[in-house]
Design a protein around this motif. Structure first.
Motif, mmCIF file in Angstrom:
data_model
loop_
_atom_site.group_PDB
_atom_site.id
_atom_site.type_symbol
_atom_site.label_atom_id
_atom_site.label_comp_id
_atom_site.label_asym_id
_atom_site.label_seq_id
_atom_site.Cartn_x
_atom_site.Cartn_y
_atom_site.Cartn_z
ATOM 1 N N ILE A 1 0.784 -1.252 0.151
ATOM 2 C CA ILE A 1 -0.198 -0.310 0.252
ATOM 3 C C ILE A 1 1.348 0.997 -0.204
ATOM 4 O O ILE A 1 0.588 2.152 -0.604
ATOM 5 C CB ILE A 1 -1.070 -0.116 0.987
ATOM 6 C CG1 ILE A 1 -1.866 -1.015 1.114
ATOM 7 C CG2 ILE A 1 -1.768 1.288 1.412
ATOM 8 C CD1 ILE A 1 -2.636 -1.781 2.556
ATOM 9 N N VAL A 2 2.008 0.828 0.968
ATOM 10 C CA VAL A 2 2.800 2.357 0.958
ATOM 11 C C VAL A 2 2.967 2.240 -0.851
ATOM 12 O O VAL A 2 3.590 3.747 -1.064
ATOM 13 C CB VAL A 2 3.691 2.126 2.090
ATOM 14 C CG1 VAL A 2 4.780 3.327 1.604
ATOM 15 C CG2 VAL A 2 3.589 2.014 3.334
ATOM 16 N N LYS A 3 3.781 1.208 -0.882
ATOM 17 C CA LYS A 3 4.626 1.945 -2.277
ATOM 18 C C LYS A 3 3.937 2.655 -3.505
ATOM 19 O O LYS A 3 4.237 3.308 -4.643
ATOM 20 C CB LYS A 3 4.746 0.348 -3.015
ATOM 21 C CG LYS A 3 5.885 0.470 -4.072
ATOM 22 C CD LYS A 3 7.203 1.443 -3.761
ATOM 23 C CE LYS A 3 7.718 1.967 -5.572
ATOM 24 N NZ LYS A 3 8.665 2.839 -5.247
ATOM 25 N N ARG B 1 3.233 6.068 -5.281
ATOM 26 C CA ARG B 1 3.629 6.349 -6.660
ATOM 27 C C ARG B 1 2.537 7.461 -7.014
ATOM 28 O O ARG B 1 2.471 8.273 -7.876
ATOM 29 C CB ARG B 1 3.586 5.373 -7.865
ATOM 30 C CG ARG B 1 3.977 6.028 -8.543
ATOM 31 C CD ARG B 1 5.202 6.574 -9.686
ATOM 32 N NE ARG B 1 6.111 5.955 -9.128
ATOM 33 C CZ ARG B 1 7.336 5.322 -10.375
ATOM 34 N NH1 ARG B 1 6.887 4.892 -11.779
ATOM 35 N NH2 ARG B 1 8.526 4.923 -9.351
ATOM 36 N N ILE B 2 1.332 7.577 -5.999
ATOM 37 C CA ILE B 2 0.132 8.182 -6.712
ATOM 38 C C ILE B 2 1.202 9.845 -5.997
ATOM 39 O O ILE B 2 0.529 10.341 -7.172
ATOM 40 C CB ILE B 2 -0.891 8.079 -5.720
ATOM 41 C CG1 ILE B 2 -1.576 6.869 -6.099
ATOM 42 C CG2 ILE B 2 -2.003 9.021 -5.214
ATOM 43 C CD1 ILE B 2 -2.299 6.447 -4.999
ATOM 44 N N LEU C 1 -4.761 4.629 -7.902
ATOM 45 C CA LEU C 1 -3.264 4.384 -8.481
ATOM 46 C C LEU C 1 -3.634 4.301 -10.325
ATOM 47 O O LEU C 1 -3.062 5.318 -10.794
ATOM 48 C CB LEU C 1 -2.317 3.949 -8.033
ATOM 49 C CG LEU C 1 -0.684 3.800 -8.960
ATOM 50 C CD1 LEU C 1 -0.294 4.305 -8.828
ATOM 51 C CD2 LEU C 1 -0.271 1.484 -8.189
ATOM 52 N N ALA C 2 -4.522 3.479 -10.360
ATOM 53 C CA ALA C 2 -5.355 4.152 -11.901
ATOM 54 C C ALA C 2 -5.707 5.064 -12.633
ATOM 55 O O ALA C 2 -4.458 5.177 -13.352
ATOM 56 C CB ALA C 2 -5.946 2.154 -12.318
ATOM 57 N N GLN C 3 -5.870 6.152 -11.694
ATOM 58 C CA GLN C 3 -6.442 6.614 -12.039
ATOM 59 C C GLN C 3 -5.311 7.711 -12.232
ATOM 60 O O GLN C 3 -5.806 8.549 -13.067
ATOM 61 C CB GLN C 3 -7.597 7.602 -11.217
ATOM 62 C CG GLN C 3 -8.139 8.377 -11.396
ATOM 63 C CD GLN C 3 -8.623 8.350 -12.980
ATOM 64 O OE1 GLN C 3 -9.759 7.700 -12.987
ATOM 65 N NE2 GLN C 3 -8.692 8.962 -13.660
ATOM 66 N N LYS C 4 -4.917 7.859 -10.993
ATOM 67 C CA LYS C 4 -3.204 8.735 -11.734
ATOM 68 C C LYS C 4 -2.693 8.431 -12.177
ATOM 69 O O LYS C 4 -1.968 9.384 -13.132
ATOM 70 C CB LYS C 4 -2.808 9.296 -10.530
ATOM 71 C CG LYS C 4 -2.867 9.561 -9.123
ATOM 72 C CD LYS C 4 -3.339 11.035 -9.009
ATOM 73 C CE LYS C 4 -2.455 12.061 -9.499
ATOM 74 N NZ LYS C 4 -3.113 13.204 -9.922
#
Length: 180
Positions: A122-124, A128-129, A169-172
Motif C-alpha cells: 500500500i505504501v509503495k 507513486r500516487i 493509482l490507476a486513475q493517477k
C-alpha cells in the motif's frame, strides 16, 4: 484498527530531521510534505478498506520513512534501533538497491516489497500516487512516459491488496497522460 498519533509524531519528527534541508525536486517545498502526503494516502487506503488485520501504525511508519535509507545518511541499523526490525525491513524493501544496474532496481524493490506485508505494498502505491501529481518541470516527455510505464508496473505487480489504493493509482496513471 486504531491509529496512534504519538507514533505518527515520533516518526514524522525523525523523518523531518533526516530530510532537513531537502526539497521536492525542482521546488522550494520541504520534502517532508511528500512524506506526509504518502502517509495520508496510506491512512486513507487502510481506513477505506475496513480490514482489521492491517497495521495502520506500521504502514504510516513505513510511509513516513520510505526514503530515509535511499536519500539520507540514515542507515538500516539506525531504523532497527529507533523503530524495530519490522519497520526497518519494510523501509528497506521500499529502498532501491543502488548497487544494481538502474534497469534492475525497480524489479528488485518490487520483489522485496512482495515479501513484506500488505501495508508495504500500500505504501509503495501511495508513494507513486503522490509522485504522479506533477512531474518535475525539467523532465523530458520521454522521462515522463517512462515514469508512467513504471507506475503501471508497480500497479500490476502489487495489485490484489487494497482496491481503494489500486483504483487511486490507476486513475493517477491515466491522468498523468496530460503531461506528455
Amino acid at each position: 484498527m486504531a491509529f496512534n498519533p504519538h507514533i505518527y509524531r515520533q516518526t514524522v519528527t525523525f523523518a523531518g530531521k533526516a530530510h532537513a534541508g531537502h526539497h521536492i525536486p525542482g521546488t522550494t517545498i520541504p520534502y517532508v510534505t511528500h512524506l506526509a502526503a504518502v502517509a495520508a494516502e496510506t491512512i486513507s487506503a487502510i481506513l477505506q478498506s475496513n480490514e482489521d488485520h492491517l497495521d495502520i501504525d506500521f504502514a504510516v511508519q513505513c510511509a513516513l520513512l520510505h526514503d530515509v535509507i535511499e536519500d539520507t545518511s540514515v542507515k538500516y541499523e539506525e531504523l532497527i534501533t529507533s523503530f524495530g526490525e519490522k519497520v526497518a525491513q519494510g523501509v528497506l524493501a521500499l529502498t532501491k538497491n543502488d548497487q544494481l544496474p538502474f534497469s534492475e532496481q525497480m524489479a528488485d524493490s518490487l520483489k522485496r516489497i512482495l515479501e513484506q506485508g500488505p501495508e508495504v505494498r500500500i505504501v509503495k502505491m501511495a508513494d507513486r500516487i503522490d509522485n504522479l501529481y506533477l512531474p518535475a518541470l525539467y523532465w523530458t516527455s520521454a522521462k515522463r512516459k517512462y515514469y508512467q510505464e513504471e507506475a503501471r508496473l508497480i500497479l500490476d505487480t502489487l495489485k490484489g491488496v487494497n482496491p481503494y489504493i489500486e483504483q487511486r493509482l490507476a486513475q493517477k496513471i491515466e491522468d498523468y497522460t496530460k503531461y506528455f
